[in-house]
Design an enzyme around this catalytic site. Sequence first.
Site, PDB file in Angstrom:
ATOM      1  CD  GLU A 187      -2.730  -1.347   2.452  1.00  0.00           C
ATOM      2  OE1 GLU A 187      -2.642  -0.476   3.334  1.00  0.00           O
ATOM      3  OE2 GLU A 187      -3.472  -2.347   2.565  1.00  0.00           O
ATOM      4  CD  GLU A 293      -4.618  -7.799   2.032  1.00  0.00           C
ATOM      5  OE1 GLU A 293      -5.478  -6.998   2.422  1.00  0.00           O
ATOM      6  OE2 GLU A 293      -3.403  -7.590   2.157  1.00  0.00           O
TER       7      GLU A 293
HETATM    8  O1  9MR Z   1      -7.590  -7.851   8.634  1.00  0.00           O
HETATM    9  C1  9MR Z   1      -6.666  -7.016   9.318  1.00  0.00           C
HETATM   10  C2  9MR Z   1      -7.310  -6.482  10.583  1.00  0.00           C
HETATM   11  O2  9MR Z   1      -7.472  -7.527  11.517  1.00  0.00           O
HETATM   12  C3  9MR Z   1      -6.446  -5.390  11.192  1.00  0.00           C
HETATM   13  O3  9MR Z   1      -7.149  -4.802  12.276  1.00  0.00           O
HETATM   14  C4  9MR Z   1      -6.129  -4.360  10.140  1.00  0.00           C
HETATM   15  C5  9MR Z   1      -5.251  -3.282  10.748  1.00  0.00           C
HETATM   16  O4  9MR Z   1      -4.560  -2.530   9.805  1.00  0.00           O
HETATM   17  O5  9MR Z   1      -5.462  -4.972   9.050  1.00  0.00           O
HETATM   18  C6  9MR Z   1      -6.299  -5.876   8.393  1.00  0.00           C
HETATM   19  O6  9MR Z   1      -5.664  -6.405   7.249  1.00  0.00           O
HETATM   20  C7  9MR Z   1      -5.328  -5.476   6.229  1.00  0.00           C
HETATM   21  C8  9MR Z   1      -4.120  -5.988   5.513  1.00  0.00           C
HETATM   22  O7  9MR Z   1      -3.073  -6.216   6.416  1.00  0.00           O
HETATM   23  C9  9MR Z   1      -3.660  -5.032   4.425  1.00  0.00           C
HETATM   24  N1  9MR Z   1      -4.727  -4.717   3.513  1.00  0.00           N
HETATM   25  C10 9MR Z   1      -5.966  -4.298   4.120  1.00  0.00           C
HETATM   26  C11 9MR Z   1      -6.426  -5.312   5.168  1.00  0.00           C
HETATM   27  C12 9MR Z   1      -7.774  -4.939   5.727  1.00  0.00           C
HETATM   28  O8  9MR Z   1      -7.695  -3.730   6.453  1.00  0.00           O
END
Ligand code: 9MR
Length: 370
Positions: A187, A293
């Site tokens: 990102e 994802e």
């Molecule tokens: O699914 C993840 C969630 O449990 C966390 O709270 C969050 C915090 O940043 O991150 C989520 O996963 C993310 C992933 O690492 C990167 N792309 C977006 C995902 C959804 O937010």
Amino acid sequence: MRRFLLVLLALALGGLPACAEASATPDNGSTEEVVELPSLKEIYADRFDVGICVGNRAASQAEYMAFVESQFNILTAENELKPDAVLDVGMSFVKAREDETAVVVRFDAAKPILDYAKEHGMKVHGHVLVWHNQTPDVFFREGYRNSAPLVSREVMLARLESYIAQIMEYMDENYPGVIVSWDVVNEAVDDTTGELRDSLWLQVVGEDYLARAFEYARKYAPEGTLLYYNDYNTAYFNKQNGIVKLLEALMAEGNIDGYGFQMHHGIATPTVKEIAASVERIAKLGLKLRVSEWDITVPGNDEANFAKQARMYGEIMKLLIDHADQFEAVQFWGLTDNLSWRASQYPLLFDADRNPKPAFWAVVDPESVE
Ligand code: 9MR
């Protein structure tokens, strides 16, 4: 309600069936109808890996993981291999008194997931080495002290190299062959401008922080490990332009293998047409690809919304099948709706009782989707 439960007898006998066997149990508790739930990893075995993210609590629950393993062959740690889980801030603070470039890492959070994968012959996709989010602010500061000045570019690059080297060495020593690929950077592109997003990585190191991260990952990763840049909203044009520009620059440096489409979508936007255009454009770069994802939200958990959701999963699946020569993996961001990061919008293939939703059947057989 039909409740699908894995037949655990197979586990007790030392293995899981190739096709997830499930018993459909009527509410009155009598058991006898046994149905077979098709296995996504088996269906797509000739095309790409099919995977899912798990957290460490889930990874410690045998029954949950048996179900996961029946459907998927590659795992991603949802949060446990992110910098805020891996960087040992306290010990780094202590070591930095003698050496500002010192970095101490720990893997206790990820251990249940990595152990499960190793013991059960599953692959792991590593997520994530460098990110602006879920990264302790003190990583960028003198002495790992709150509010201290930012370190120099040289110190930060030394910390980055040490961080990546230690992760790769630990994994190779303790989990050889388990981690097949990594999100090296996540990102980095700004949603609206398409330029590099403002972050402490950009401020402290400068624009080449991505190139250096890929250089170090290549230097220390076991041979054959695939290195990905991962991002969301690829179907939106400004962002897509920025992602393409970035990928071309990283490809010129020679250390990137692939691009990960996050695909956190909703049923309304972006359209399948826009998603197809983005996949086709990025595919032309010649990189390996993955859906890293995947989830698709709906505004309500009724039949009509679930039908629309299923149609969208199916249409996108057809697109991925058309590009199967480039897609290494298709990974869902969670198993059941209630455990999703967007639980209130029911985005996944299974409901809270682990019943397959229409979306599951659309992924099983995309041609069934009109
Ligand atoms: O699914 C993840 C969630 O449990 C966390 O709270 C969050 C915090 O940043 O991150 C989520 O996963 C993310 C992933 O690492 C990167 N792309 C977006 C995902 C959804 O937010």
